[in-house]
Design a protein around this motif. Structure first.
Motif, PDB file in Angstrom:
ATOM      1  N   LEU A 463       6.627   1.129  -2.486  1.00 10.51           N
ATOM      2  CA  LEU A 463       7.399   2.355  -1.987  1.00 10.51           C
ATOM      3  C   LEU A 463       7.152   2.266  -0.582  1.00 10.51           C
ATOM      4  O   LEU A 463       5.878   2.473  -0.073  1.00 10.51           O
ATOM      5  CB  LEU A 463       7.324   3.725  -2.417  1.00 10.51           C
ATOM      6  N   ILE A 493       4.914   1.275  -8.459  1.00  7.68           N
ATOM      7  CA  ILE A 493       4.436   1.497  -7.226  1.00  7.68           C
ATOM      8  C   ILE A 493       3.101   1.161  -6.718  1.00  7.68           C
ATOM      9  O   ILE A 493       2.113   2.223  -6.853  1.00  7.68           O
ATOM     10  CB  ILE A 493       4.768   2.956  -6.982  1.00  7.68           C
ATOM     11  N   ILE A 496       2.017   2.279  -1.186  1.00  3.15           N
ATOM     12  CA  ILE A 496       3.023   3.346  -0.273  1.00  3.15           C
ATOM     13  C   ILE A 496       2.639   3.721   0.985  1.00  3.15           C
ATOM     14  O   ILE A 496       1.343   3.599   1.176  1.00  3.15           O
ATOM     15  CB  ILE A 496       3.008   4.905  -1.316  1.00  3.15           C
TER      16      ILE A 496
END
Length: 560
Positions: A463, A493, A496
């Motif tokens: 992400l 994910i 991030i």
């Protein structure tokens, strides 16, 4: 003295007694074979780069000795390479006349810059740079380079004078003067090419290119073909250069720096691919960063002795591996053979015809034109095949350095586009189990069951700012169905960034404002966990909202 296992990397190659006697025999045999392959290839590559043939030998000596001292791979062969030669030769030809002292000084200075960048890549552990070019882009780039080689060598193959200019101009000029082609040169060039092709089919270990050049030189002398207009190398200087720093005009420096970055990226990609294809030990990752240092040291040494940038060679490395080489001693043996040729046998090279060298380069061009890879890409994805075609067209139609720059940019944009395509998907529970699985993407009813008031969704990519807004929009649409609980399955994910963390925190608050609780399941990535804590996502998520599985989250938070 205890013997070392020949299957392990041996850094003490200078001490011959430390190598097992059998390993020494293998290395000497592999080195002799490597020399037989490298002699015609290095001469031809030097000619492709606009240099006298002996400069190709100096590049091989510099690349081999420096890599043996600083590199990690036991098999990798470093020297003059036909992949990068058209790139820097075409770019430098815009600044100086090909083959002039200024041209040669620019190429040597470029080699020093490239060597410095590669050494910096070693210090910064920049092995990841090799992953910037995708297979379709690399395939198109090599195809464009092979077309450059073919067009540049076609005049020599048919006995016409070489022409400077764009590829289209060269083709047009050859079309105007095709009636002036020399039949003897054509026969020699095609004969050399045929000899190499047949020899390669018989055995890759066979020094077919050397046999072709020797046969061509014999034919020139025996049939007096020089009198028929067949061009030959002429006198080859056997004088070894004295190390010196090349001098260039300050105005040329900006052009050289940009070109050095492009050449360095190409070398990094090819070096990493070569190291990974021929690992020192099965199941053990190669030290790509250390190999950058080895090739970079070769570039620095080559620049100081008046040669040009060197590169890892996959075909020569394959020869070393296939003939049983156990250490970099094989490259040193090959370097000694070539040095002896320069010292005592330079006169043997005077009658080698340019048409035969063109035949060698034609074979190299055909080998790097990966038609089988193109067919495979086309059969599986027309979109990525278009990337192959566009990259090839850019390298051919534009100045080489511009085409290569656009190739690298196209690869990066392709990676960015792939990342931005990630979207939220919905999960359903397989009947009679605790396993949650993605629903079908066709719009049909998914095989699985949903819990009333529960939305289980996942984002199957890192992400970041590239896709975070798409994630936010997809989630806003999903909560229009008024779920009471949203569970984000976060196993994919793995990373991030700051922008995405802010958007995820806002998305959590949006869900709660819409009357839905929010939980995260299977946040397995340690980097993502650290980012959640560092960027304040955990604070927004709240206590008791991070679970090891979707089933655990739904059991704890789903409405009864």
């Amino acid at each position: 003295m205890s013997q070392q296992n020949p299957s392990r990397p041996n850094r003490a190659w200078l001490f011959f007694p430390s190598l097992p006697q059998a390993a020494l025999r293998y290395d000497i045999a592999a080195g002799l074979t490597l020399a037989a392959i490298a002699i015609p290839e290095q001469m031809a590559t030097a000619r492709l780069a606009g240099f006298p043939p002996q400069i190709g030998f100096f590049a091989f000596l510099a690349g081999s000795l420096a890599f043996a001292a600083f590199g990690s791979s036991r098999f990798l062969s470093s020297g003059a390479d036909s992949t990068i030669a058209p790139i820097f030769a075409g770019a430098l030809a815009l600044l100086a006349t090909r083959g002039s002292p200024q041209f040669m000084a620019l190429a040597s200075f470029l080699a020093l810059l490239v060597g410095g960048i590669l050494a910096l890549g070693f210090l910064l552990r920049a092995g990841w740079v090799a992953d910037l070019l995708s297979v379709p882009v690399t395939t198109g780039f090599l195809a464009g380079i092979s077309i450059h080689i073919f067009i540049s060598q076609l005049p020599a193959l048919i006995g016409l004078p070489s022409v400077e200019g764009s590829e289209f101009y060269r083709v047009a000029e050859m079309a105007k003067h095709w009636r002036e082609a020399n039949p003897a040169a054509i026969a020699i060039g095609l004969g050399a090419l045929a000899t190499i092709i047949i020899g390669e089919k018989i055995s890759p270990k066979l020094p077919a290119a050397l046999i072709a050049l020797a046969g061509a030189a014999f034919a020139v002398r025996y049939f007096h073909l020089e009198e028929s207009g067949v061009a030959v190398l002429g006198k080859v200087s056997a004088e070894f250069p004295h190390p010196r720093f090349p001098e260039i005009a300050p105005a040329d420096l900006p052009h050289i720096v940009g070109l050095a970055i492009i050449i360095s990226v190409v070398i990094m990609v090819q070096t990493a691919a070569t190291s990974r294809s021929f690992p020192n030990e099965e199941g053990r990752a190669p030290d790509v960063d250390r190999d950058y240092l080895g090739v970079g040291a070769g570039c620095l040494l080559a620049g100081l002795v008046g040669a040009f940038a060197v590169d890892a060679s996959p075909p020569r490395t394959a020869i070393v591996s296939a003939t049983g080489g156990r250490s970099q001693l094989s490259s040193i043996v090959a370097a000694l053979v070539i040095a002896a040729l320069l010292l005592f046998g330079a006169s043997l090279l005077e009658h080698v015809p340019n048409a035969a060298l063109a035949g060698v380069l034609m074979f190299i061009a055909a080998r790097i034109f990966r038609l089988h890879v193109m067919r495979d890409i086309y059969s599986k994805t027309h979109g990525e095949f278009a990337l192959v075609a566009l990259t090839m067209a850019a390298v051919v139609a534009l100045p080489v350095q511009t085409g290569v720059s656009l190739s690298i940019l196209a690869s990066l944009l392709h990676g960015v586009w792939t990342t931005t395509r990630s979207r939220l998907i919905t999960f359903a529970r397989l009947p009679g189990s605790s396993v949650w699985w993605p629903c079908t993407s066709s719009g049909a009813e998914p095989y699985g069951e949903r819990l009333e008031g529960v939305l289980v969704t996942a984002f199957q990519a890192p992400l970041s700012f590239l896709n975070a807004y798409g994630f936010q929009n997809d989630l806003r649409k999903a909560i229009e169905e008024k779920p009471k609980l949203v569970v984000l399955e976060a196993s994919n994910i793995v990373e991030i960034d700051y922008t995405a963390a802010r958007i995820l925190s806002q998305a959590i608050e949006d869900c709660r404002a819409a009357g839905a609780d929010f939980a995260v399941a299977r946040l397995e990535s340690v980097r993502a966990q650290e980012a959640f804590a560092r960027y304040g996502v955990m604070r927004t998520l709240g206590e008791g909202r991070l679970f090891r599985s979707v089933d655990e989250a739904t059991k704890a938070l789903a409405p009864k």
